[in-house]
Design a protein around this motif. Structure first.
Motif, PDB file in Angstrom:
ATOM      1  N   THR A   2       0.696  -1.087   0.257  1.00 45.68           N
ATOM      2  CA  THR A   2       0.092  -0.196   0.127  1.00 45.68           C
ATOM      3  C   THR A   2       0.831   1.180  -0.401  1.00 45.68           C
ATOM      4  OG1 THR A   2      -1.690  -1.113   1.164  1.00 45.68           O
ATOM      5  CG2 THR A   2      -1.394   1.290   1.121  1.00 45.68           C
ATOM      6  N   VAL A   3       0.682   2.446  -0.847  1.00 42.16           N
ATOM      7  CA  VAL A   3       1.438   3.129  -1.081  1.00 42.16           C
ATOM      8  C   VAL A   3       0.415   5.036  -0.846  1.00 42.16           C
ATOM      9  CG1 VAL A   3       2.520   5.189  -2.410  1.00 42.16           C
ATOM     10  CG2 VAL A   3       2.201   2.988  -3.192  1.00 42.16           C
ATOM     11  N   LYS A   4       1.260   5.186   0.986  1.00 41.98           N
ATOM     12  CA  LYS A   4       0.509   6.316   1.004  1.00 41.98           C
ATOM     13  C   LYS A   4       0.607   7.511   0.686  1.00 41.98           C
ATOM     14  CE  LYS A   4      -1.710   8.045   5.358  1.00 41.98           C
ATOM     15  NZ  LYS A   4      -1.404   7.809   7.364  1.00 41.98           N
ATOM     16  N   GLY A   5      -0.725   8.662   0.015  1.00 38.69           N
ATOM     17  CA  GLY A   5       0.046   9.506  -0.099  1.00 38.69           C
ATOM     18  C   GLY A   5      -0.161  10.918   0.286  1.00 38.69           C
ATOM     19  N   TYR A   6       0.743  11.704   1.181  1.00 33.09           N
ATOM     20  CA  TYR A   6       0.618  12.977   2.027  1.00 33.09           C
ATOM     21  C   TYR A   6       0.299  14.152   1.153  1.00 33.09           C
ATOM     22  CZ  TYR A   6       2.323   9.805   4.976  1.00 33.09           C
ATOM     23  OH  TYR A   6       2.539   8.293   6.123  1.00 33.09           O
ATOM     24  N   LEU A   7      -0.404  14.637   1.197  1.00 38.75           N
ATOM     25  CA  LEU A   7      -0.417  16.298   1.201  1.00 38.75           C
ATOM     26  C   LEU A   7       0.991  17.118   1.439  1.00 38.75           C
ATOM     27  CD1 LEU A   7      -4.276  17.099   2.092  1.00 38.75           C
ATOM     28  CD2 LEU A   7      -3.478  16.456  -0.056  1.00 38.75           C
ATOM     29  N   GLU A   8       0.474  18.193   0.510  1.00 39.50           N
ATOM     30  CA  GLU A   8       2.935  18.606   0.469  1.00 39.50           C
ATOM     31  C   GLU A   8       2.519  19.270   2.042  1.00 39.50           C
ATOM     32  OE1 GLU A   8       4.657  21.621  -1.784  1.00 39.50           O
ATOM     33  OE2 GLU A   8       2.489  22.825  -1.477  1.00 39.50           O
ATOM     34  N   ASN A   9       1.826  19.599   3.250  1.00 39.30           N
ATOM     35  CA  ASN A   9       1.361  20.266   3.956  1.00 39.30           C
ATOM     36  C   ASN A   9       1.233  19.487   5.269  1.00 39.30           C
ATOM     37  OD1 ASN A   9      -0.837  20.398   3.282  1.00 39.30           O
ATOM     38  ND2 ASN A   9      -0.826  22.908   4.615  1.00 39.30           N
ATOM     39  N   ASP A  10       1.046  18.116   4.989  1.00 41.92           N
ATOM     40  CA  ASP A  10       0.849  16.830   5.482  1.00 41.92           C
ATOM     41  C   ASP A  10       2.126  15.952   5.994  1.00 41.92           C
ATOM     42  OD1 ASP A  10      -1.296  15.483   7.012  1.00 41.92           O
ATOM     43  OD2 ASP A  10      -1.784  14.208   6.259  1.00 41.92           O
ATOM     44  N   MET A 188      10.310  21.703   3.637  1.00 42.84           N
ATOM     45  CA  MET A 188       9.742  20.265   2.832  1.00 42.84           C
ATOM     46  C   MET A 188      10.369  20.757   1.119  1.00 42.84           C
ATOM     47  SD  MET A 188       6.653  21.683   4.263  1.00 42.84           S
ATOM     48  CE  MET A 188       4.989  20.612   3.328  1.00 42.84           C
ATOM     49  N   LYS A 189      11.217  20.953   0.587  1.00 40.09           N
ATOM     50  CA  LYS A 189      11.794  21.518  -0.047  1.00 40.09           C
ATOM     51  C   LYS A 189      10.511  21.724  -1.040  1.00 40.09           C
ATOM     52  CE  LYS A 189      15.218  17.781  -0.295  1.00 40.09           C
ATOM     53  NZ  LYS A 189      14.777  17.547   1.244  1.00 40.09           N
ATOM     54  N   GLY A 190       9.992  23.334  -0.550  1.00 43.88           N
ATOM     55  CA  GLY A 190       9.068  23.828  -1.883  1.00 43.88           C
ATOM     56  C   GLY A 190       9.228  24.561  -3.157  1.00 43.88           C
ATOM     57  N   GLU A 191       8.009  24.793  -3.765  1.00 43.79           N
ATOM     58  CA  GLU A 191       8.684  25.645  -4.539  1.00 43.79           C
ATOM     59  C   GLU A 191       9.210  27.105  -4.208  1.00 43.79           C
ATOM     60  OE1 GLU A 191       7.974  24.529  -7.357  1.00 43.79           O
ATOM     61  OE2 GLU A 191       6.481  22.730  -7.240  1.00 43.79           O
ATOM     62  N   ALA A 192      10.349  26.886  -5.040  1.00 43.51           N
ATOM     63  CA  ALA A 192      11.504  28.296  -4.924  1.00 43.51           C
ATOM     64  C   ALA A 192      10.763  30.016  -4.563  1.00 43.51           C
ATOM     65  CB  ALA A 192      11.892  28.733  -5.993  1.00 43.51           C
ATOM     66  N   ASP A 193       9.528  30.022  -5.871  1.00 38.42           N
ATOM     67  CA  ASP A 193       9.148  31.141  -5.861  1.00 38.42           C
ATOM     68  C   ASP A 193       8.177  31.378  -4.462  1.00 38.42           C
ATOM     69  OD1 ASP A 193       6.609  29.072  -6.481  1.00 38.42           O
ATOM     70  OD2 ASP A 193       6.034  30.670  -7.597  1.00 38.42           O
ATOM     71  N   MET A 194       7.673  30.499  -3.780  1.00 44.77           N
ATOM     72  CA  MET A 194       7.048  30.527  -2.206  1.00 44.77           C
ATOM     73  C   MET A 194       8.504  30.500  -1.455  1.00 44.77           C
ATOM     74  SD  MET A 194       3.251  30.374  -2.870  1.00 44.77           S
ATOM     75  CE  MET A 194       3.422  30.327  -1.065  1.00 44.77           C
ATOM     76  N   ILE A 195       9.431  30.021  -1.311  1.00 46.04           N
ATOM     77  CA  ILE A 195      10.510  30.151  -0.211  1.00 46.04           C
ATOM     78  C   ILE A 195      10.413  31.806  -0.563  1.00 46.04           C
ATOM     79  CG2 ILE A 195      12.631  29.101   0.157  1.00 46.04           C
ATOM     80  CD1 ILE A 195      11.932  26.421  -0.713  1.00 46.04           C
ATOM     81  N   ALA A 196      11.062  31.920  -1.490  1.00 45.60           N
ATOM     82  CA  ALA A 196      10.734  33.273  -2.063  1.00 45.60           C
ATOM     83  C   ALA A 196      10.192  34.206  -1.665  1.00 45.60           C
ATOM     84  CB  ALA A 196      11.647  33.863  -3.209  1.00 45.60           C
ATOM     85  N   PHE A 197       8.434  34.181  -1.676  1.00 44.34           N
ATOM     86  CA  PHE A 197       8.139  35.137  -1.650  1.00 44.34           C
ATOM     87  C   PHE A 197       7.904  35.106   0.688  1.00 44.34           C
ATOM     88  CE2 PHE A 197       3.459  35.173   0.720  1.00 44.34           C
ATOM     89  CZ  PHE A 197       2.965  36.516   0.570  1.00 44.34           C
ATOM     90  N   TYR A 198       8.103  33.990   1.167  1.00 45.39           N
ATOM     91  CA  TYR A 198       7.867  34.063   2.134  1.00 45.39           C
ATOM     92  C   TYR A 198       9.317  34.108   3.147  1.00 45.39           C
ATOM     93  CZ  TYR A 198       4.208  30.602   2.633  1.00 45.39           C
ATOM     94  OH  TYR A 198       2.916  29.906   2.146  1.00 45.39           O
ATOM     95  N   GLU A 199      10.430  34.674   2.208  1.00 43.21           N
ATOM     96  CA  GLU A 199      11.169  35.034   2.859  1.00 43.21           C
ATOM     97  C   GLU A 199      11.346  36.679   2.462  1.00 43.21           C
ATOM     98  OE1 GLU A 199      15.039  35.806   4.357  1.00 43.21           O
ATOM     99  OE2 GLU A 199      14.033  33.706   4.027  1.00 43.21           O
TER     100      GLU A 199
END
Length: 232
Positions: A2-10, A188-199
């Motif tokens: 069984t492969v369990k998937g997770y949401l990006e922030n879960d 979480m190795k999130g998207e670069a543009d979102m990391i830049a936004f948060y920074e």
């Protein structure tokens, strides 16, 4: 399988284990809550090292030992703001000058050079506990003096306070929020543009924090004058 998937922030309940889960010994694990708390504490450390809030300094007093030039640092000590010796009879404060260890060694080469301490230096690890630091005083105290230390420390994290609140969280929560988001989304190795936004949001909030901690809390209108905007 069984492969369990997770949401990006879960996060899954268990991410890492120090030991094989099949063993009988308890394995140290990192749960999602522990990871989030780590992101928060990392953000707090980043903030406290960028802004020196006067309201988050600490004062302690302690006694020197006669004929002993070493003085233990507090367990949460990170850096000193000032150290003073208090006169036994008058209670007058005399502030010590911060010097290197080699200056004190050169100025007072003999341990029996005693008197009222005039200099202090961060000597290094305590011989009984390498995790704790020690001050060196010069000259060697000739009596048991009361010393007052004003120092920088990491206050208790909001992740472990019994009240669930801290000075930082109560007074300038935006910098803590975006600092934590930067740490978490980077992990979480999130998207670069979102990391830049948060920074960017973190840096904007940090500017407000510096305006308070490094600006407003270090002046008043009587000496510095009120802030003015030029009218055209």
């Amino acid at each position: 399988m069984t492969v369990k998937g997770y949401l990006e922030n879960d996060f899954p309940d268990v991410i890492f284990a120090d030991k094989d889960a099949s063993t009988t010994s308890a394995a140290a694990t990192y749960t999602s809550v522990e990871q989030v708390n780590t992101f928060i504490t990392q953000a707090e450390q980043r903030i406290f090292n960028n802004v020196q809030f006067p309201s988050l300094r600490k004062n302690v007093t302690g006694l020197t030992t006669v004929n002993n030039k070493y003085l233990s640092c507090p367990s949460d000590f990170l850096a000193s703001y000032s150290m003073a010796v208090i006169a036994p009879t008058t209670g007058a404060y005399s502030y010590l000058l911060n010097k290197d260890v080699n200056f004190i060694r050169e100025s007072y080469p003999v341990p029996t050079d005693t008197g009222v301490p005039a200099y202090y230096a961060l000597f290094g690890p305590n011989s009984n506990d390498e995790a704790e630091l020690t001050f060196m005083l010069g000259p060697t105290p000739d009596v048991a003096y009361t010393m007052e230390l004003h120092y920088f420390y990491y206050p208790e994290s909001i992740t472990i306070t019994t009240s669930g609140t801290t000075w930082l969280g109560d007074n300038i929560d935006s910098v803590l929020l975006y600092g934590s988001l930067v740490e978490g989304y980077t992990f979480m190795k999130g998207e670069a543009d979102m990391i830049a936004f948060y920074e960017k949001k973190y840096q904007d909030a940090l500017m407000l924090a510096k305006r308070l901690g490094d600006g407003l809390e270090r002046q008043d209108a009587y000496r510095s004058g009120q802030a003015r905007v030029k009218v055209t």
